[in-house]
Write a protein that holds these residues in place. Structure first.
Motif, PDB file in Angstrom:
ATOM      1  N   PRO A  11       0.897  -1.085   0.006  1.00 38.58           N
ATOM      2  CA  PRO A  11       0.056   0.030  -0.099  1.00 38.58           C
ATOM      3  C   PRO A  11       0.804   1.003   0.117  1.00 38.58           C
ATOM      4  O   PRO A  11       0.437   2.386  -0.762  1.00 38.58           O
ATOM      5  CB  PRO A  11      -0.739  -0.250   1.154  1.00 38.58           C
ATOM      6  CG  PRO A  11      -0.029  -1.066   2.108  1.00 38.58           C
ATOM      7  CD  PRO A  11       0.559  -1.978   1.300  1.00 38.58           C
ATOM      8  N   ALA A  12       2.132   1.356   0.490  1.00 36.62           N
ATOM      9  CA  ALA A  12       2.849   2.384   0.654  1.00 36.62           C
ATOM     10  C   ALA A  12       3.210   2.917  -0.651  1.00 36.62           C
ATOM     11  O   ALA A  12       3.396   4.065  -1.234  1.00 36.62           O
ATOM     12  CB  ALA A  12       4.062   2.240   1.605  1.00 36.62           C
ATOM     13  N   ALA A  13       3.740   1.824  -1.510  1.00 41.41           N
ATOM     14  CA  ALA A  13       4.066   1.903  -2.841  1.00 41.41           C
ATOM     15  C   ALA A  13       3.092   2.645  -3.710  1.00 41.41           C
ATOM     16  O   ALA A  13       3.307   3.498  -4.690  1.00 41.41           O
ATOM     17  CB  ALA A  13       4.756   0.713  -3.323  1.00 41.41           C
ATOM     18  N   PHE A  14       1.964   2.218  -3.416  1.00 43.63           N
ATOM     19  CA  PHE A  14       0.632   2.558  -4.209  1.00 43.63           C
ATOM     20  C   PHE A  14       0.470   3.995  -3.968  1.00 43.63           C
ATOM     21  O   PHE A  14       0.182   4.920  -4.884  1.00 43.63           O
ATOM     22  CB  PHE A  14      -0.574   1.702  -3.957  1.00 43.63           C
ATOM     23  CG  PHE A  14      -1.629   1.964  -4.731  1.00 43.63           C
ATOM     24  CD1 PHE A  14      -1.831   1.720  -6.133  1.00 43.63           C
ATOM     25  CD2 PHE A  14      -2.600   2.899  -4.177  1.00 43.63           C
ATOM     26  CE1 PHE A  14      -3.056   2.277  -6.751  1.00 43.63           C
ATOM     27  CE2 PHE A  14      -4.068   3.073  -4.653  1.00 43.63           C
ATOM     28  CZ  PHE A  14      -3.949   3.043  -6.216  1.00 43.63           C
ATOM     29  N   ASP A  15       0.207   4.381  -2.753  1.00 45.47           N
ATOM     30  CA  ASP A  15       0.178   5.630  -2.391  1.00 45.47           C
ATOM     31  C   ASP A  15       1.264   6.814  -2.902  1.00 45.47           C
ATOM     32  O   ASP A  15       1.132   7.690  -3.373  1.00 45.47           O
ATOM     33  CB  ASP A  15       0.017   5.776  -0.986  1.00 45.47           C
ATOM     34  CG  ASP A  15      -1.271   5.472  -0.427  1.00 45.47           C
ATOM     35  OD1 ASP A  15      -2.169   5.426  -1.096  1.00 45.47           O
ATOM     36  OD2 ASP A  15      -1.436   5.273   0.912  1.00 45.47           O
ATOM     37  N   ALA A  16       2.664   6.244  -2.853  1.00 49.57           N
ATOM     38  CA  ALA A  16       3.651   7.170  -2.993  1.00 49.57           C
ATOM     39  C   ALA A  16       3.656   7.229  -4.732  1.00 49.57           C
ATOM     40  O   ALA A  16       3.891   8.283  -5.276  1.00 49.57           O
ATOM     41  CB  ALA A  16       4.899   6.540  -2.872  1.00 49.57           C
ATOM     42  N   ALA A  17       3.286   6.322  -5.443  1.00 53.37           N
ATOM     43  CA  ALA A  17       3.105   6.537  -7.030  1.00 53.37           C
ATOM     44  C   ALA A  17       2.155   7.481  -7.215  1.00 53.37           C
ATOM     45  O   ALA A  17       2.208   8.214  -8.146  1.00 53.37           O
ATOM     46  CB  ALA A  17       2.716   4.994  -7.500  1.00 53.37           C
ATOM     47  N   LEU A  18       0.651   7.404  -6.767  1.00 54.52           N
ATOM     48  CA  LEU A  18      -0.331   8.286  -7.100  1.00 54.52           C
ATOM     49  C   LEU A  18       0.138   9.638  -6.557  1.00 54.52           C
ATOM     50  O   LEU A  18      -0.515  10.727  -6.794  1.00 54.52           O
ATOM     51  CB  LEU A  18      -1.557   7.770  -6.585  1.00 54.52           C
ATOM     52  CG  LEU A  18      -2.035   6.475  -7.241  1.00 54.52           C
ATOM     53  CD1 LEU A  18      -3.618   6.254  -6.899  1.00 54.52           C
ATOM     54  CD2 LEU A  18      -2.137   6.835  -8.716  1.00 54.52           C
ATOM     55  N   ALA A  19       0.932   9.775  -5.250  1.00 55.51           N
ATOM     56  CA  ALA A  19       1.096  11.037  -4.882  1.00 55.51           C
ATOM     57  C   ALA A  19       1.651  11.912  -6.106  1.00 55.51           C
ATOM     58  O   ALA A  19       1.924  13.252  -5.789  1.00 55.51           O
ATOM     59  CB  ALA A  19       2.132  10.923  -3.927  1.00 55.51           C
ATOM     60  N   LYS A  20       2.744  11.182  -6.874  1.00 56.62           N
ATOM     61  CA  LYS A  20       3.198  12.015  -7.885  1.00 56.62           C
ATOM     62  C   LYS A  20       2.206  12.711  -9.003  1.00 56.62           C
ATOM     63  O   LYS A  20       2.513  13.762  -9.502  1.00 56.62           O
ATOM     64  CB  LYS A  20       4.074  11.025  -8.847  1.00 56.62           C
ATOM     65  CG  LYS A  20       5.364  10.598  -7.839  1.00 56.62           C
ATOM     66  CD  LYS A  20       6.019   9.291  -8.722  1.00 56.62           C
ATOM     67  CE  LYS A  20       6.910  10.085  -9.898  1.00 56.62           C
ATOM     68  NZ  LYS A  20       7.799   9.255 -10.703  1.00 56.62           N
ATOM     69  N   ARG A  21       0.807  12.153  -8.686  1.00 56.20           N
ATOM     70  CA  ARG A  21      -0.051  12.754  -9.727  1.00 56.20           C
ATOM     71  C   ARG A  21      -1.003  13.676  -8.979  1.00 56.20           C
ATOM     72  O   ARG A  21      -1.914  13.888  -9.425  1.00 56.20           O
ATOM     73  CB  ARG A  21      -0.986  11.612 -10.225  1.00 56.20           C
ATOM     74  CG  ARG A  21       0.037  10.478 -11.113  1.00 56.20           C
ATOM     75  CD  ARG A  21      -0.878   9.815 -11.985  1.00 56.20           C
ATOM     76  NE  ARG A  21      -1.427  10.548 -13.259  1.00 56.20           N
ATOM     77  CZ  ARG A  21      -1.711   9.875 -14.338  1.00 56.20           C
ATOM     78  NH1 ARG A  21      -1.566   8.713 -14.528  1.00 56.20           N
ATOM     79  NH2 ARG A  21      -2.377  10.801 -15.169  1.00 56.20           N
ATOM     80  N   GLY A  22      -0.439  13.844  -7.716  1.00 59.58           N
ATOM     81  CA  GLY A  22      -1.258  14.743  -6.861  1.00 59.58           C
ATOM     82  C   GLY A  22      -2.325  14.358  -6.104  1.00 59.58           C
ATOM     83  O   GLY A  22      -3.008  14.874  -5.302  1.00 59.58           O
ATOM     84  N   ALA A  23      -2.301  13.003  -5.897  1.00 62.94           N
ATOM     85  CA  ALA A  23      -3.481  12.256  -5.290  1.00 62.94           C
ATOM     86  C   ALA A  23      -3.053  11.847  -3.587  1.00 62.94           C
ATOM     87  O   ALA A  23      -1.931  11.634  -3.484  1.00 62.94           O
ATOM     88  CB  ALA A  23      -3.950  10.984  -5.742  1.00 62.94           C
ATOM     89  N   GLY A  24      -4.002  12.291  -2.801  1.00 67.76           N
ATOM     90  CA  GLY A  24      -3.722  11.816  -1.471  1.00 67.76           C
ATOM     91  C   GLY A  24      -3.844  10.463  -1.168  1.00 67.76           C
ATOM     92  O   GLY A  24      -4.018   9.577  -1.682  1.00 67.76           O
ATOM     93  N   PRO A  25      -3.246   9.970   0.105  1.00 68.21           N
ATOM     94  CA  PRO A  25      -3.167   8.477   0.393  1.00 68.21           C
ATOM     95  C   PRO A  25      -4.696   7.626   0.412  1.00 68.21           C
ATOM     96  O   PRO A  25      -5.649   8.487   1.090  1.00 68.21           O
ATOM     97  CB  PRO A  25      -2.775   8.460   1.822  1.00 68.21           C
ATOM     98  CG  PRO A  25      -1.938   9.927   2.160  1.00 68.21           C
ATOM     99  CD  PRO A  25      -2.799  10.867   1.129  1.00 68.21           C
TER     100      PRO A  25
END
Length: 421
Positions: A11-25
């Motif tokens: 889950p941490a890697a997923f959140d980190a990837a989407l964070a590059k697109r401006g999405a929150g956890p």
């Protein structure tokens, strides 16, 4: 669409990837919903198993003429049925959340918010040198048959009427680019539907989030914003043999976009129209070759620009500037001397299995019983109207005429220039 199993694994890697697109956890919420859903599935199955068992007991009780026990058992069965009817499936909420999330960018995709953060990969071709001040295409165009006023009078803003030689030049460009993809790069030519159903635009990611960017008919169909929609959905709900892949499709079609978020941008000329022609490329491949296919597709688009003698550069888009379904995108930007800047003329994206999951498009690896999702890629090869703009601006002359690139002369019955009327 994302695979919930992959999200559960890291889950941490997923959140980190989407964070590059401006999405929150959001991984924890998705995992919680998935756990509830899986427990609900288990509970429903247990409920059904218990009802089946009680039904058998009812039969035995009635065979033994034990009406009291049979009635008690029937009341218990009814209670279980009522409980099943009250069931609220959290799977729908999970599905909606997953459907609204963009694809995860590849690790090499740079961080950034918009086009200012994109990275130049290569720059090719010599910019033309003029002994006069080059003009923009909308200043040159009217004298060679580009009729902006009549287009607006017929259909409204962001529509243009092309007449005579310039209309023929646009047709030649589309035919030339499509012919190259078929003859030189092994794409299969397709004449696809221009109107599609909800499932098609959902599969390629325009729905549900980007409905306002599309035109919809009164009977509920959608005008395609790009032939990517029709071409990619060729494999919708199919299980392909590995030997069938790769599949490569190309089409020259009109495209229709509402440009809902583009008010005030590029209101002059052909750069941003509601209706435009485009040559589209789509590849359906196995995951192990999708990286190489992305390079192959981008190179095919670059080849068209090189054959036309148009200077261009390849850009690696930052995470914030990529399309919803893309994991990595290369934009090709052509030099427009009238504007004195580069402008996008092609986008080539690899979407991994993101679209395939939405379309349920799979293949069966040779020698295996199970199936896997295909990888999909799409790219412009090229946008015809913008290529016309680039030719007009790069091949303009001081007297208002426009030279025809040599590769197009055979498509124009030997015509070598467009002269002012």
């Amino acid at each position: 669409m994302h695979d919930i199993r992959t999200i559960r694994e890291d889950p941490a890697a997923f959140d980190a990837a989407l964070a590059k697109r401006g999405a929150g956890p959001i991984a924890d919420r998705l995992i919680d919903l998935d756990q509830v859903r899986r427990q609900q599935v288990t509970d429903q199955q247990n409920n059904l198993n218990k009802r089946n068992l009680l039904s058998k007991q009812i039969g035995r009780a009635m065979a033994q003429k034990d009406s009291g026990r049979a009635e008690a058992l029937m009341r218990e069965v009814q209670s279980l049925k009522d409980k099943a009817l009250d069931f609220v499936d959290t799977g729908d909420e999970l599905h909606e959340l997953l459907a609204a999330l963009p694809n995860s960018p590849y690790p090499d995709v740079p961080e950034g918010k918009d086009e200012d953060d994109n990275v130049v990969v290569t720059e090719r071709g010599a910019r033309p040198a003029f002994d006069f001040v080059p003009r923009e295409h909308d200043a040159i165009g009217p004298a060679i048959g580009m009729d902006f006023e009549t287009g607006v009078a017929i259909a409204g803003a962001r529509f243009t009427l092309l007449r005579g030689p310039v209309a023929k030049l646009q047709r030649a460009l589309g035919q030339f680019m499509l012919d190259r993809l078929v003859a030189d790069h092994g794409y299969e030519e397709v004449a696809p539907p221009l109107l599609v159903r909800d499932e098609a635009v959902y599969g390629t990611g325009q729905l549900p989030k980007f409905a306002e960017d599309l035109f919809r008919t009164t009977d509920g169909r959608w005008l395609i914003p790009t032939a990517e929609v029709s071409l990619t959905n060729i494999v919708r709900e199919k299980i392909l043999a590995e030997a069938e892949l790769p599949l490569r499709f190309a089409a020259l079609t009109p495209c229709f976009r509402s440009e809902a978020g583009a008010a005030g941008r590029d209101t002059r000329g052909l750069i941003r129209q509601h209706q435009f022609d485009k040559v589209e490329m789509v590849s359906i491949v196995t995951p192990d070759v999708s990286e190489a296919e992305h390079e192959r597709m981008t190179s095919a688009a670059e080849g068209a620009l090189e054959a036309l003698g148009l200077p261009y550069r390849r850009m690696l888009l930052c995470a914030g500037d990529m399309g919803f379904t893309a994991a990595r995108t290369y934009d090709l930007e052509v030099w427009l001397p009238g504007q004195g800047r580069y402008r996008e003329i092609s986008s080539c994206s690899t979407c991994t299995d993101f679209q395939a999951r939405r379309m349920n498009a799979r293949y069966r690896p040779e020698g295996e019983k199970g199936t896997r999702f295909v990888h999909t890629l799409n790219g412009s090869g090229l946008a015809v109207g913008r290529t016309l703009v680039a030719v007009i601006e790069n091949y303009q002359r001081a007297d208002g005429s426009v030279a025809v690139p040599a590769v197009l002369v055979p498509y124009l019955d030997g015509l070598t220039e467009l002269t002012p009327r």
